[in-house]
Design a protein around this motif. Sequence first.
Motif, mmCIF file in Angstrom:
data_model
loop_
_atom_site.group_PDB
_atom_site.id
_atom_site.type_symbol
_atom_site.label_atom_id
_atom_site.label_comp_id
_atom_site.label_asym_id
_atom_site.label_seq_id
_atom_site.Cartn_x
_atom_site.Cartn_y
_atom_site.Cartn_z
ATOM 1 N N ARG A 251 36.750 48.342 31.728
ATOM 2 C CA ARG A 251 37.495 47.269 32.395
ATOM 3 C C ARG A 251 38.938 47.158 31.917
ATOM 4 O O ARG A 251 39.614 46.195 32.284
ATOM 5 C CB ARG A 251 36.807 45.918 32.167
ATOM 6 C CG ARG A 251 35.344 45.882 32.503
ATOM 7 C CD ARG A 251 35.071 46.318 33.928
ATOM 8 N NE ARG A 251 35.508 45.377 34.935
ATOM 9 C CZ ARG A 251 34.720 44.469 35.497
ATOM 10 N NH1 ARG A 251 33.473 44.367 35.121
ATOM 11 N NH2 ARG A 251 35.179 43.666 36.438
ATOM 12 N N ILE A 253 41.915 48.520 32.592
ATOM 13 C CA ILE A 253 42.956 48.355 33.616
ATOM 14 C C ILE A 253 42.658 47.121 34.456
ATOM 15 O O ILE A 253 43.557 46.360 34.833
ATOM 16 C CB ILE A 253 43.020 49.613 34.492
ATOM 17 C CG1 ILE A 253 43.360 50.844 33.665
ATOM 18 C CG2 ILE A 253 44.019 49.435 35.630
ATOM 19 C CD1 ILE A 253 44.778 50.967 33.259
ATOM 20 N N ASP A 254 41.368 46.921 34.708
ATOM 21 C CA ASP A 254 40.942 45.780 35.510
ATOM 22 C C ASP A 254 41.392 44.470 34.873
ATOM 23 O O ASP A 254 41.902 43.577 35.555
ATOM 24 C CB ASP A 254 39.412 45.842 35.585
ATOM 25 C CG ASP A 254 38.888 45.173 36.829
ATOM 26 O OD1 ASP A 254 39.691 45.001 37.760
ATOM 27 O OD2 ASP A 254 37.707 44.816 36.859
ATOM 28 N N ARG A 257 44.957 43.723 35.430
ATOM 29 C CA ARG A 257 45.253 43.154 36.753
ATOM 30 C C ARG A 257 44.810 41.702 36.813
ATOM 31 O O ARG A 257 45.529 40.837 37.318
ATOM 32 C CB ARG A 257 44.497 43.942 37.831
ATOM 33 C CG ARG A 257 45.282 45.041 38.466
ATOM 34 C CD ARG A 257 44.572 45.550 39.682
ATOM 35 N NE ARG A 257 43.199 45.917 39.413
ATOM 36 C CZ ARG A 257 42.790 47.158 39.156
ATOM 37 N NH1 ARG A 257 43.644 48.133 39.158
ATOM 38 N NH2 ARG A 257 41.519 47.405 38.931
#
Lengths: 354, 614
Positions: A251, A253-254, A257
């Motif tokens: 997760r 990069i998630d 964001r």
Amino acid sequence: MPAIEIQRQMLPMFPSPNQGARFYNPELPETEPFVPGHRTCAGCGPSIQYRMTSKASGDNTILVGPTGCMYVANSSYLCTPYNVPWAHTQIGSSGSFTAGVAAAYEAMIRKGKWKGAFPNIICEAGDGSASDIGLASISGALYRNHDCLIICYDNEQYANTGIQASSRTPYGGMTTFSPPGPTIPEAKKLFPKDLARMMAAGHPHCYVATASVGYPIDLMNKVRKGLNHKGASYLMVYTPCQKGFVYETPRSIDLGRLVVECGLYPIWEWNPEKREFDYSFRPQNMRPVSEYLKLQGRFGHLHAEHIATLQKFANEQWRMMKVELPAALIRAADAKNLVDMASAEAAAAIAETV
Amino acid sequence: MSTKGTHIPDWLAVPFAGITPAPSQERGQDLFPTGNWRAIRPVYRDKMPPCNNACGTNEKIQGYLDLVKRGKYLDAYALIKEDMPFPSVTGRVCYHPCEQACNRGQYDEAISIRAVERFLGDLGQALPRDVVTAGRPNGKKVAVVGSGPAGHSAAYQLARLGYTVTVLEKSPKAGGLNRGGIPDWVLPQDVLDREIERLVELGITIKTNTEVGKDVSWDELKKNYDACVLAVGLTEPNSVRADGEDKHGVVYGLPFLRDIGMGTSKVKLGPRVAVIGGGNTAIDCAREALRQGAEEVTMITVEGNTSEMPCVPEDLHDMVAEGVELMHGRAMTAALGNGKVEALQLCRARFSGAINASPIAVDRESPAERFAVDNVIIAVGQHASLPWLPDEFKNERGTIRIDRFGRLGDTNFFAAGDVVQVGSGQPLMVVNAVGDGKRVAFNVDKVLRGVPLQERMVPIDVITDLARMNMTYFPKFPRVRQAMLEPASRRRTQDEVIQAYSEEQATEEANRCFSCGTCNACDNCYLVCPEPCIVRSVRSNGLYKILVDYCKGCRVCIEECPTGCLEGVPELDFDTGVVRMDTAFAITPGLHGRQAEELRRLPDKAPKDIENWR
């Protein structure tokens, strides 16, 4: 003695990866100043940031690494994964060292001892170095306007020493220095130091921006803008830490964001020419903060009123960005509409017995 | 400390505190091969996109949309032509099962695949020479009976394989159902003519006015050709078994359209026309009736509502927009009138079974209705007419008995298309016939070369669904609409109703494709890898490589792959070349390898010692 013009590397900007409905990253440079073979944790956010930054800056780069994860984990046994000159400094002297490198190159070029383009000088300080211990020296480097880029890779704690609270640790974040318990159920009572705004307000002649690993092309463009800016520039980058935030490695990069979409990490730029903030960056969606919090173990102890406090903080950030708040987010700032995190009761109970 | 740029004397080029190897772009920092931390390995595996799977002839839809995105129109056209001989035709007439299956349909709106196919088909038509060439002649002769979609496809594929192909067509013009079953305002005749020219350019002989059983006998086919593909289609219209069906003014759907298509129609329609049936042919008949001068057209179906009708919903919508009335839940029981039909007797009815092919149960209790008409067009399906076929190859449905390879017994005769697909559960659509013709052609080739046959229906791989993909990379984007003539202006003309895409529109629409399950070289894995251990020398599908010596198995690339092409495979599933965990330094010999000696000897030790080895 004739003055020698300083030849600068003006790096071009990357086009957006969204071409109409299509997602397709722009052509990236082949060069790889940061190579595999380092001992950061799997899914390391700062490592992602390091790679993107160095790829954007290219081969003619000098990296300065004050003590932090990117020094401790990466330079074990005096071996580094850096393909460009890299130097470790004391945690408190990151700014002064970087300023020294920049001043030395300026002097060498002036004296004709260095032929070629002025190198990209990048200081990669963790948030411990940038916001606590090395704050003074970084402020000094920015104030004196040395031609360098100082990056704070912000993983919101002292991670390499085993997860201690820094002044960038968010409200409610559990660390070994801020455990939740019956007295302080929210674990950390203070809100994080607004470091980037502090730098922009205190050094208005510098290019200052915030970025997140969730938006790689935006991050790489800001690195290049900072390097192209003549004078000092400062970049604060959100980099999730898998060990400290306690989330599943995929997760990374998630989260980068989500933190922007939840309004907890506003992305903006300080324009030193116009002396104003540029709030034009807009994430694709706006979400309540609970969607970001529930992915992370460090927020697992939060009660409804603490989540509401964080939502109020996020709503303030949206207002600062001049974004109209949807009704759902205003509702989410009321504790009555929220539920406790799954392990909220358990966390306090365990702490009491210790 | 990096030693880059430092001169290291030979006597110091050994592992030594302070003088350690510099990393390189090619090898990385090989003192720390961190691959042994990994439990799950990311693997690139292209999966079947739902569109390719749904297509009757398994066109590589994702592939050509991706080429259109990059502006490589000619490559895209060549890719379609592998499976589809006439994209300009299916780009107009196809019932696009691909668009129903499209994952984007669950997200915002499905990709308008048919419109892009038509754009490419028209591009191919404009080429002076086709991109496809005939194979090297192998001296064998194959006859294809019928030049409809299945026959066209089989002949095309066989010619590409190097056979000398002769197509036998009983009508004066080639094209079969493409010409006789599809009206001009959907598929202009010159488009089809051009596609048939392309067949002739491949060296195929087309003999028109040649009917099997009349001009050519079964034995002649057997004697003169090495193999034969029967793609004769369903030629005879079904009757509704009503009284007075032989009256003047009663016409059947497919012959009605066929005669107009061939230019031999003698039917003059009165002002009031009823169409019996609720399928695609019935819809085409109703819309054609308007263009042939009818004032009021009513469609009478047994189905209780529009959603049950076995037709393409868009065509139904367009038909209603042109002013055709619908009457549901009725069956025609008699045509009334003195020599010429004047009215229909309608009774309430429903299908006795769950599917619409089941027998019709007419409600005899309720009073019959009288419905005044001047003409009635009956379009309730077709059946085969095969008087020339030897009885041993007939099945209980009156069509051709084939095995699962499409072969008649162990003869060199094969059958394809509607004539074998009727009643098999397969839709009787152009694209399904094309797919059947293609697969049968490949089996003809295999029989003649003496290699094992392949089943007509091939088993499929994993089909990519939305859960496998990362939707955060795809903003919602509306579909590019194809321009259409207004209902008021189009209902009286033979002009094409749906208009083609421009180049910009085609690219814009192809850009919406998710590339489900297939790498489209977006570079996202390459960009987000924290090591970075994903490398590529050329940016292209299939050329991304993961350096397994370094990959720590964080799975960020898998999570962030927009198309779901990357997947995680447990490391224990690899039985060769696995880097097993012993210690971080043990893998590269030399250097700090000595530290791992204890562990390296571990397998030779007794289990008791292993437990307490430390």
